[in-house]
Write an enzyme that holds these catalytic residues in place. Structure first.
Site, PDB file in Angstrom:
ATOM      1  N   ASP A  10       0.824  -1.221   0.000  1.00  0.00           N
ATOM      2  CA  ASP A  10       0.000   0.000   0.000  1.00  0.00           C
ATOM      3  C   ASP A  10       0.855   1.266   0.000  1.00  0.00           C
ATOM      4  O   ASP A  10       0.332   2.372  -0.011  1.00  0.00           O
ATOM      5  CB  ASP A  10      -0.957  -0.003   1.200  1.00  0.00           C
ATOM      6  N   ASP A  59       7.685  11.435   9.805  1.00  0.00           N
ATOM      7  CA  ASP A  59       7.522   9.992   9.828  1.00  0.00           C
ATOM      8  C   ASP A  59       8.718   9.302   9.171  1.00  0.00           C
ATOM      9  O   ASP A  59       9.118   9.673   8.059  1.00  0.00           O
ATOM     10  CB  ASP A  59       6.230   9.655   9.063  1.00  0.00           C
ATOM     11  N   GLU A  76      10.866  10.965  13.898  1.00  0.00           N
ATOM     12  CA  GLU A  76      10.307   9.695  14.350  1.00  0.00           C
ATOM     13  C   GLU A  76      11.168   8.562  13.803  1.00  0.00           C
ATOM     14  O   GLU A  76      10.815   7.896  12.845  1.00  0.00           O
ATOM     15  CB  GLU A  76       8.850   9.550  13.865  1.00  0.00           C
TER      16      GLU A  76
END
Lengths: 646, 646
Positions: free
Chosen positions: B341, B378, B407
């Site tokens: 995905d 991210d 992160e």
């Protein structure tokens, strides 16, 4: 600033002063390099160390191996004197990354048809670099990778060791990054392994009361050679100032027959390029230097940049000295102390460039005219650091064999900075390190910290300036222990001659100074005497020549012995071709015993393996097949030096 | 190369990556600097730190003090956001050297007439720099120094404190040397002190089964503000891909009503510059951001550089993705794992410059159009380090207030490199540090090594990605302990909202993943509930705002308590205006007691001094007048936070 590279290189080791100054090595030394080499994500990278001699055209390359936690390492050997450069290169290795990925997918049972097509593409670039034979192999591989009917064969080839090896051989360096180059200065072996003997030529006469000469020294050469010394260091041999000359035992009033301190250089007889007439002629000195060379001995001169008040420089170059508003010249002082027989050189002079040139010219004079290859530099810490950096590099450009020993007994960072600026070897605090803890701590600092890369220790138990407390009024055993420690802990070692050998430890009261010091007067020695010290120094020096493990200082590991009076250490050379274990008792009065733990892991053996240890001094040998082994040492012979045979 | 300077400057601290990258600070922080500053010989030198803001014209100067062993130190405060430079200057201070010498000689009873004449000469240069008043004082001094009849007065003046002070005020910098400048990046205070709350806006609806909206979030703002959070971080708010969308609990088959992972960014509804239509409109988001600001809350967005297969970029910029020889696009994988995905961005693309520009433009879009000031980035460790270095610096050039949280839960050197490249804050291993030893060791590494200068920790007990073993199936006491530790050990802290507050620790079996994770589905929360955790989190956050000692991470000292279940630490601010002691029990089941040792020396007091310690949570207070003090903690309230009054 944009940079598409995905590889970051950091924390390169070794380096000195943030990479601004060279690390030190000797010919044939192996340099271990490591660095952090990082990439984002999970892709496979590769890294190399590139290195070259200053005069080589091309870089040599050695692949680094990942050591875990993003640290990479490799090593290479430096084979020629002079400067080397080294740098790290890291890149995306798409070929190895592809092989790594396809291996994981096949293990997982995935179909890798698409990956094989990628492989065929990757081979396209590699093919161009390859030998004819390898290129045709790649060609065949490409066909197989693209041929679905050859799937099984293609998969087999894709993950083969052979292909991995070829990928390593023909790296396609994508998005590579490179570190700034760092430098190494490579010296001849003697920089790391040397054995020094010091005496005052003026004390060399066989006749008591006579001023010794170079010809007297000539007669002593065979003795020095027989004892195994390879460097004979003389305090200054220049004319000695008469103005404010010091008397015996450093008194300020000299009598007419006082010879003065030989560090008070310069008189109407000449300065730093002249020879004291009482020692002989230039021809005598030349002969001495060349005869010494025939016996394997290099004569080391003292390079002492200061002047007596009657040094010719004072009149010829008054601007090289500091003049006070009252018209007098500034003598040396460290307030409130005064040294009226010495004028320091005024390095802040406006005429500093000419001054530097003359200093360089002085150094070159003895090298080029007399064949001098070794200088012991007096008090380098009272002259500017950058001056030494310049002078040493100028000398070495023309004469790379020349070595400089820094006589700086001062604060640690000052000693380190002199070494960083280029001094080949340095005097150390060994002279004052006596207890087991002190010795282990000091050696650990010298050999296990960054100091190992720039500071080459030379261990002296005594010097004309230092008659250490530990030797004053001490026994033969103490002298034996000190020489053994100096000569087996450090691969560079030296001793201030007959005073040590004949154990003449009498001191000025309350000072670490010799009584009736040869610095201020002539002494007479019966050079014919050979005692136990002479014998054992000779034997130890011989063993140093025979065992490579003793020709380097940094490869040392202290061994556990549960006795504070016993010090044990394992020494080895980089190829592990030579290994010794030394055990020394530090007690000059009583026998000491204990159990020494063998460094099994470092020696690459396991418990139970039989090791033959042969004492190189007594020739006794033992079989050790346990990790812990009993030793007992007596003051009569307070050390073992074991050769190890596995 | 010739350099007449006699001063050598080395080992400047602090610096990051050999001085190639900036150290980090916040406005009004005090920067302690030290360096080795050396001179040859015994002359007196002086040294300064020079520093300036990037936009300032002139350097500011602060004199360094000698700290012994040739180490010099000073400190200065950085008052404005942006880059600062700092460097060290060292010089021969002839005036101070002269005064030092004359003092020693006078003590020794020497006559100093000649020295006074030298003093008069030295004053000549200083006079030129001095104020009119000081210049006329110097004029008078010169007369006295040259007047033999004023000898007593002259000597008195020569060694005076006043003259020493004036010499320091008007340094004549002879033969000075200067280090290469190093740099500091100064952020607003929030870089160092921030309190984060994270929730998924799509779970914000009051109605079960409803997709939450920004308007629902609006209603929750007062709750977040009341709890003392200043940063509200939302996972990505962009359209979510429909191709290969993930189902609940990370299953590969999504049902038609599955909302998908919000990190699978991009669909026909738009990409990184669009808002998920179910969350509301751009206007709604703008309103939310501005209403939050009114309550003291900054909305932090997620900056996640990856694309769903149906992201508009894939069609518009196919060259930003990697295409395989079989014509398919490369999805994310870490062989053998596949993430169908998600398409990673192909940073090795030939079109990388346009790609970088678009990434920057995306970051700037939310800043400039919506007032976003904080990004949580991210997985930054899967994009190139230099890309981040460039992007963050480009953003900060225009918007210095913007902060970036990295992160990256990965290898230490990778996390460090991201921080060095400019990330303001970083996630840490705190999430997995549970025992007393682990916590002390980790905090020591973060605060006492070089990491303190570039790596700003943000402590999170949990995140949507990590449901740590220690919280799975645990008691209220564990949650209390974890939040207290996070919020008092680190000045940056955050918590992944209702899951933590309501202790919903259910996990996917055998994984540190939440069951029914909000990453893949909408959850419904009764936001009206306020429990003990809500209450104590609120109180702890309030105390963080009131006590400067809790607004910095590096000023910490662990205290001795002879109990492995009790952790005690002393925290203080740089001015010692705020001091606290925290004591935490790590035991969630039983009471624990022990004796805590007060850090008398750090607190600047001696034993017997009465100290009032007031528990800021229970309001109990105690008088401690001994070095060792008894504490007992129960799982019901497993910590003390003592304010110290001396």
């Amino acid at each position: 600033m944009r940079n598409q590279s995905r590889v970051v290189i950091e924390n390169i080791y070794p380096q000195v002063s943030g990479g601004t100054l060279p690390i030190k090595a000797v010919v044939d030394e192996i340099i271990p390099v490591h660095a952090d080499v990082l990439v984002d994500g999970h892709d496979v990278i590769a890294a190399s160390v590139l290195f070259k001699h200053e005069k080589a055209r091309n870089w040599q390359e050695v692949r680094m191996a990942p050591l875990g936690n993003d640290l990479w390492g490799a090593q290479f050997s430096v084979e020629k004197q002079g400067f080397y450069e080294y740098k790290i290169q890291g890149w995306m290795d798409h070929a190895l990354n592809w092989q790594h990925g396809i291996e994981r997918k096949i293990e997982d049972g995935q179909h890798v048809n698409s990956e094989l097509l990628e492989g065929a593409e990757i081979l396209e670039n590699i093919k161009k670099m390859a030998s004819k034979e390898d290129a045709s192999y790649f060609e065949q591989l490409q066909k197989d990778f693209r041929d679905e009917s050859a799937y099984e064969k293609a998969v087999h080839e894709a993950v083969s060791e052979k292909l991995h090896h070829l990928f390593t051989q023909y790296p396609v360096k994508k998005l590579a990054n490179e570190s700034e180059p760092l430098s190494i200065y490579v010296d001849r072996l003697k920089a790391r392994f040397s054995t020094w003997y010091e005496f005052f030529p003026r004390s060399a006469s066989k006749e008591e009361g006579q001023h010794g000469t170079f010809n007297d020294c000539l007669d002593l050469l065979p003795r020095v050679a027989k004892m195994g010394f390879d460097t004979l260091y003389f305090p200054p041999v220049h004319p000695i100032g008469e103005v404010n000359r010091k008397g015996k035992n450093n008194t300020t009033e000299a009598h007419s027959d006082d010879v003065g301190s030989c560090w008070g250089i310069g008189s109407k007889e000449g300065g730093h390029k002249s020879i004291h007439p009482d020692l002989g002629t230039e021809a005598d000195f030349k002969k001495l230097v060349s005869e010494a060379k025939k016996l394997g001995i290099e004569v080391a001169m003292d390079f002492a940049l200061q002047a007596a008040p009657d040094h010719p420089w004072v009149e010829e170059h008054p601007e090289w000295f500091k003049w006070r508003p009252d018209g007098t010249v500034q003598y040396a002082e460290n307030p409130p102390k005064k040294y009226q027989d010495i004028l320091p050189i005024y390095f802040e002079s406006k005429d500093w460039k000419n001054l530097w040139d003359e200093m360089l010219s002085t150094a070159l004079y003895w090298i080029e005219e007399f064949g001098i290859q070794v200088y012991r530099v007096d008090n380098p810490h009272t002259k500017p650091y950058y001056f030494w950096g310049w002078l040493i590099s100028e000398v070495k450009k023309k004469h790379p064999d020349v070595l400089f020993l820094s006589e700086a007994f001062t604060k640690p960072k000052v000693m380190h900075q002199l070494a960083k600026q280029g001094f080949t070897q340095s005097y150390t605090y060994f002279t004052w390190r006596n207890s087991k803890n002190e010795l282990i701590e000091y050696l650990t600092e010298l050999t296990q910290t960054d100091q190992q890369w720039f500071f080459r220790p030379n261990f002296w138990p005594n010097t004309p300036d230092i008659n250490p407390w530990a030797l004053q009024g001490s026994h033969e055993a103490t002298y034996l222990q000190k020489y053994f420690l100096a000569a087996t802990l450090s691969s560079n070692t030296g001793v201030y001659g007959p005073v040590f050998e004949y154990m003449q430890g009498a001191a000025l009261p309350g000072k670490e100074e010799y009584l009736d010091s040869e610095k201020f007067q002539i002494r007479h020695w019966d050079w014919g005497i050979e005692n136990k010290l002479t014998t054992l120094i000779t034997r130890i020096n011989e063993l140093r020549k025979d065992h490579k493990a003793l020709q380097q200082t940094n490869n040392i590991k202290f061994l556990t012995v549960e006795n504070d009076q016993l010090l044990a250490y394992y020494k080895y050379d980089q190829q592990l071709e030579s290994e010794v274990i030394a055990v020394v008792s530090l007690d000059p009065y009583y026998a000491q015993n204990g159990w020494v733990q063998l460094p099994l892991e470092d020696m690459g053996i396991s418990e139970g393996h039989q090791v033959k240890v042969s004492d190189l001094i007594t020739k006794s040998s033992y079989i050790w097949d346990k990790e812990w082994n009993f030793v007992e040492l007596h003051p009569a012979l307070p050390f073992h030096l074991f050769k190890i045979e596995k």
